[in-house]
Design a protein around this motif. Structure first.
Motif, mmCIF file in Angstrom:
data_model
loop_
_atom_site.group_PDB
_atom_site.id
_atom_site.type_symbol
_atom_site.label_atom_id
_atom_site.label_comp_id
_atom_site.label_asym_id
_atom_site.label_seq_id
_atom_site.Cartn_x
_atom_site.Cartn_y
_atom_site.Cartn_z
ATOM 1 N N ASP A 191 2.371 39.209 39.611
ATOM 2 C CA ASP A 191 2.622 38.489 38.367
ATOM 3 C C ASP A 191 2.576 39.486 37.214
ATOM 4 N N SER A 218 -0.080 38.354 34.306
ATOM 5 C CA SER A 218 -1.524 38.493 34.564
ATOM 6 C C SER A 218 -1.869 39.837 35.177
ATOM 7 N N LYS A 223 -1.759 40.529 38.241
ATOM 8 C CA LYS A 223 -2.471 40.252 39.489
ATOM 9 C C LYS A 223 -1.474 39.903 40.593
ATOM 10 N N VAL A 231 -0.466 37.482 43.520
ATOM 11 C CA VAL A 231 -0.750 36.069 43.768
ATOM 12 C C VAL A 231 0.111 35.551 44.923
ATOM 13 N N ILE A 259 -5.541 34.664 44.153
ATOM 14 C CA ILE A 259 -5.346 36.019 43.655
ATOM 15 C C ILE A 259 -5.777 37.032 44.709
ATOM 16 N N ASP A 262 -4.991 43.679 42.261
ATOM 17 C CA ASP A 262 -4.056 44.186 41.266
ATOM 18 C C ASP A 262 -2.862 44.858 41.944
#
Length: 385
Positions: A31, A34, A36, A38, A46, A49
């Motif tokens: 994403d 964010s 992150k 996902v 989540i 990273d």
């Protein structure tokens, strides 16, 4: 189970996950908001990273072309990114895109690059009105575009564009591409796919209709073989030049029997959503097959099919599902004006049946939310009755 990371966590990543599950592929998405990793269908889950996502993935791809260049560089270093960062960057910058088309000797609109007022004046001297101006970066769905039809409007349009250039916050320097407007017969697109070993396959040319610059309806039926061959040759030239891997969309203007490239998209594409119900293998599955080094699936048209975008609405009448061979695909997005919230695929055994079902669908949908669908379906039905 092969693990795939998609750069971007929108509806295209979502549909890739849905297509990848039967292939025993584990699809996650990065994403870009964010930062992150996902689950595309359930983004509340989540998985770390970007660095963790790259480490865990065996293959990396992208669902949109405006990926930050530092993100692309990090992914490229892993040797897991398909298509290449170069191909993705070209899809996100009209200047690079035009240079690619010229290097492949592919027909496209006469154009001129603009950075200054002097460039603007030179473009007007080189082109004839009307002219369309497009932002080099981050322009899509009709955004970042200006149309000049009268020389009297030139100063005001330049002032607007100059303000746009000065306020740009893009990491790469923004610019404008001036294009000769084409008096075309219709807009069509080709969705093609290229494997790691260079095998290519193409879906039938799709006729596209837009409402206020946004794709509203795509129709896939049996097409003229001369045009199909011409489009396939363009696809092969571009994809070979890029050593491309995955699905690549090419949008064309049809002028008589000639196709002029409008733009390319290095990813699965809105005008290819019809393949979910109308093709032997959908574009999402074929993209995953290509990047995961699996044999490509058939791109044959199974039945005439149309795709209708749902824009800015989060509900439609349940009666829509009473029409045979109608499938709704929702994207699980928060409602917002102008936002693509989902799409409806409609199929028929032949074009007449498809036209009848499109007509029935148009009568069950809000005229304000689908302003051109009734006129389009009526015209299409009259054409095939």
């Amino acid at each position: 189970m092969k693990k795939v990371l998609v750069l971007g966590a929108g509806q295209l990543a979502r549909m890739m996950e849905l297509a990848g599950t039967p292939l025993n592929l584990d699809v996650k998405a990065f994403d870009v908001r964010s930062l992150k990793v996902v689950q595309p269908i359930s983004p509340e889950h989540i998985y770390g990273d970007l660095a963790q996502g790259i480490t865990n993935a065996e293959v990396i791809t992208a669902e949109f072309e405006h990926v930050a260049h530092d993100t692309l560089a990090e992914c490229e270093q892993s040797n897991k990114l398909f298509p290449s960062s170069n191909a993705i960057k070209i899809g996100g910058d009209r200047r690079l895109e035009k240079a690619l088309l010229e290097s492949c000797n592919v027909a496209n609109a006469k154009h001129f690059f603009i950075q200054t007022k002097e460039d603007f004046a030179a473009a007007l001297a080189s082109l004839t009105l009307p002219v369309i101006f497009k932002s080099a970066l981050e322009g899509y769905d009709g955004k970042g575009q200006w149309r000049l039809k009268s020389v009297e409007d030139a100063d005001s349009i330049w002032q607007d564009m100059e303000s746009f250039l000065k306020s740009s916050t893009t990491s790469v320097k923004q610019g404008i591409v001036a294009e000769q407007m084409i008096n075309f017969d219709r807009e069509v697109s080709l969705i093609g796919v290229r494997s790691r070993n260079g095998d290519v396959a193409a879906y039938p040319l799709t006729e596209n209709h837009h409402t206020q610059g946004v794709l509203s309806v795509s129709v896939a039926v049996k097409v003229d073989e001369v045009l199909q061959k011409q489009a396939a040759q363009v696809f092969k030239a571009i994809s070979d030049e890029l050593n491309y891997v995955g699905v690549l969309a090419i949008e064309f203007f049809q002028v008589g029997n000639q196709l002029l490239v409008n733009e390319i998209a290095p990813r699965v594409h809105n005008s290819g959503h019809w393949t979910q119900q109308g093709a032997d293998t959908c574009q999402f599955e074929n993209h995953l097959r290509a990047i995961c080094d699996l044999p490509l699936g058939s791109t044959a048209l199974v039945r005439p099919t149309a795709m209708v975008n749902i824009i800015g609405e989060d509900t439609v009448s349940d009666e829509v599902l009473s029409i045979p061979s109608v499938t709704i695909h929702w994207y699980n997005k928060d409602k917002r004006a102008g936002r693509k919230m989902g799409h409806i695929n409609v199929s028929g055994e032949n074009e007449l049946v498809l036209a009848q079902r499109l007509s029935a669908l148009s009568k069950l949908l809000s005229q304000s939310a689908f302003p051109d669908l009734n006129d389009f379906s009526t015209s299409y039905l009259n054409k095939h009755s």
